[in-house]
Design an enzyme around this catalytic site. Structure first.
Site, short mmCIF file in Angstrom:
data_model
loop_
_atom_site.label_atom_id
_atom_site.label_comp_id
_atom_site.label_asym_id
_atom_site.label_seq_id
_atom_site.Cartn_x
_atom_site.Cartn_y
_atom_site.Cartn_z
N ASP A 191 -0.32 5.21 0.87
CA ASP A 191 -0.67 6.19 1.91
C ASP A 191 -0.81 5.50 3.26
O ASP A 191 -1.63 4.58 3.42
CB ASP A 191 -1.98 6.90 1.55
CG ASP A 191 -1.85 7.76 0.32
OD1 ASP A 191 -0.97 8.63 0.30
OD2 ASP A 191 -2.63 7.56 -0.64
N ASP A 238 0.87 -1.17 0.00
CA ASP A 238 0.00 0.00 0.00
C ASP A 238 0.92 1.24 0.00
O ASP A 238 2.12 1.12 0.25
CB ASP A 238 -0.88 -0.04 1.25
CG ASP A 238 -1.64 1.25 1.47
OD1 ASP A 238 -2.37 1.68 0.56
OD2 ASP A 238 -1.48 1.85 2.55
#
Length: 222
Positions: free
Chosen positions: A9, A7
């Site tokens: 953010d 991922d």
């Protein structure tokens, strides 16, 4: 071969301030009260229209679309004005961990993010992460997390089986997406969802601990 999917953010970069500021501008643009930071942190990782539906559940889809467009505009303008690196700095140890994993011949890296491709490209450019990720899955071409499509696309593009893949993320959306695709779920504790809420197969408290945790889940490269 094995695949490590990241991922962005809340996992690789700390963009919460920039995200919240853009969200405030988006809500202001349609005359709505902006959500507080904890509410915004709770939806980071979802595709924008899905996130807006959660943040403004009493409003119609047309409003959600306007909010999403307002957010895109505000985030882009802030990135252009201040630079992606300043608005979304790498978490301590992120670069070192990525380089160490990339140096392993048996390990491939990928990204699965709720960002648009333009936003992901800006982060990669700002932090000079070129050439590290063999698959880049974004919200432009995939259903929102926790749908497994992003992980499945990474697996398809690399030819690696789900049993040899792990998703590294900071939200329950990441962990649920990984599990739905049959991959391992490795949660980080420095992100935007409370660690105890992730439901991860394993948790790490620093990037220094990441390689060993991946080995524990997928096996040590030969």
């Amino acid at each position: 071969m094995r695949l490590v999917i990241f991922d962005v953010d809340g996992t690789l970069v700390d963009s919460q301030s920039q995200i919240h500021a853009a969200m405030m501008r988006a809500f202001s643009s349609v005359g709505l009260e902006a959500p507080a930071l904890p509410q915004v942190r709770a939806i980071v990782g979802l595709s924008l229209e899905v996130a807006m539906a959660r943040l403004a559940p009493d409003h119609p889809a047309e409003t959600h679309a306007r909010l999403a467009q307002g957010y895109r505009t505000a985030y882009y303008e802030a990135r252009v004005a201040g630079g992606a690196a300043s608005g979304a700095p790498l978490f301590p140890g992120a670069r070192e961990a990525l380089l160490a994993l990339n140096a392993q011949p048996e390990t491939l890296l990928a990204v699965a993010t709720g960002k648009a491709r333009r936003g992901l490209d800006a982060v990669i450019e700002a932090h000079d992460l070129h050439g590290l990720f063999v698959s880049r899955q974004t919200a432009d071409t995939n259903p929102s997390k926790p749908h497994p499509a992003m992980v499945e696309a990474c697996l398809s593009e690399t030819g690696i089986d789900a049993a040899a893949a792990v998703m590294v993320g900071d939200t329950s959306f990441d962990m649920d997406m990984a599990r739905a695709a049959g991959a391992a779920a490795l949660g980080v504790t420095w992100g935007y969802h409370a660690p105890e809420s992730l439901g991860a197969d394993r948790l790490v408290e620093s990037f220094a601990a990441l390689p060993a945790a991946i080995d524990a889940l997928l096996g040590v490269p030969a």
